[in-house]
Scaffold this motif. Structure first.
Motif, short mmCIF file in Angstrom:
data_model
loop_
_atom_site.label_atom_id
_atom_site.label_comp_id
_atom_site.label_asym_id
_atom_site.label_seq_id
_atom_site.Cartn_x
_atom_site.Cartn_y
_atom_site.Cartn_z
N GLY A 107 -14.81 -35.47 37.05
CA GLY A 107 -15.23 -34.71 38.05
C GLY A 107 -14.43 -35.17 39.37
N SER A 166 -11.12 -33.16 38.64
CA SER A 166 -11.50 -31.63 39.12
C SER A 166 -11.35 -31.38 40.28
N ALA A 167 -12.30 -31.89 41.12
CA ALA A 167 -12.16 -32.18 42.63
C ALA A 167 -10.96 -32.34 43.17
N GLN A 203 -1.81 -34.11 43.82
CA GLN A 203 -1.51 -32.65 43.50
C GLN A 203 -0.78 -31.92 44.17
N GLY A 255 -8.07 -31.18 42.03
CA GLY A 255 -7.07 -30.24 41.88
C GLY A 255 -6.68 -30.14 40.46
N PHE A 256 -6.70 -31.07 39.71
CA PHE A 256 -6.54 -31.19 38.31
C PHE A 256 -7.82 -30.72 37.22
N HIS A 257 -7.29 -29.51 36.82
CA HIS A 257 -8.17 -28.68 36.14
C HIS A 257 -7.86 -28.85 34.53
N ASN A 258 -6.47 -29.21 34.26
CA ASN A 258 -6.01 -29.37 32.87
C ASN A 258 -6.04 -30.65 32.39
N ILE A 259 -7.14 -31.20 32.06
CA ILE A 259 -7.13 -32.80 31.65
C ILE A 259 -7.25 -32.84 29.97
N ASP A 308 -0.76 -29.11 36.86
CA ASP A 308 -2.14 -29.60 37.35
C ASP A 308 -2.73 -30.42 35.89
N LYS A 309 -1.68 -30.66 35.21
CA LYS A 309 -2.19 -31.49 33.88
C LYS A 309 -2.29 -32.93 34.07
#
Length: 155
Positions: free
Chosen positions: A132, A135-136, A106, A138-142, A112-113
């Motif tokens: 999870g 997300s931890a 990241q 640094g990737f919030h766009n999954i 962040d995709k």
């Protein structure tokens, strides 16, 4: 009465003109061989392009959702195979090392995709644990990757 005009040595003017034109270099470009080569290359790339996708064999779930729009940067893909092994692109990663590796990736990316490809036979909890970790890391766009279902025939 037909009279033929002859030069010295008994040769006609038309014959001399024909010989001169044979010795001149041709100023036209023959594009036919180039077009043939380009068509062969086009066919080769059309056949090879579908083979260049991520190479972890998975049986994805079927859905009727539309495909996502394409991006400039190559998308990061996380793969979960039927045995529960985790892959970043094609590289296998230990699940305990997943969060630090994702954080390092990241830091080098603009987007962040991330795309998550999981075998449909996996436990839902396993997929949620990896989400999870994403997300931890640094990737919030999954984005969850699925296959299109086969068209059903109705009679």
């Amino acid at each position: 009465m037909v009279a033929a005009i002859r030069q010295q040595g008994g040769k006609s003017r038309a014959g001399a003109r024909l010989r001169r034109s044979r010795n001149k270099p041709m100023a036209e470009i023959n594009v036919t061989p180039m077009v043939d080569v380009m068509l062969v290359l086009l066919i080769i790339f059309m056949v090879a392009a579908p083979l260049l996708t991520v190479g972890v064999p998975l049986e994805l779930p079927k859905t009727k959702a539309n495909a996502l729009p394409t991006e400039k940067e190559e998308p990061l893909t996380i793969n979960l195979d039927a045995e529960g092994r985790v892959f970043i692109q094609k590289t296998e990663v230990d699940p305990a090392e997943l969060v630090p590796k994702l954080a390092a990736v990241q830091a080098q990316r603009q987007s962040d995709k991330v795309y998550l490809r999981a075998d449909r036979s996996l436990d839902y909890g396993m997929v949620m644990r990896v989400m999870g970790a994403l997300s931890a890391g640094g990737f919030h766009n999954i984005g969850l990757v699925t296959d299109q279902p086969a068209l059903e025939r109705t009679n």
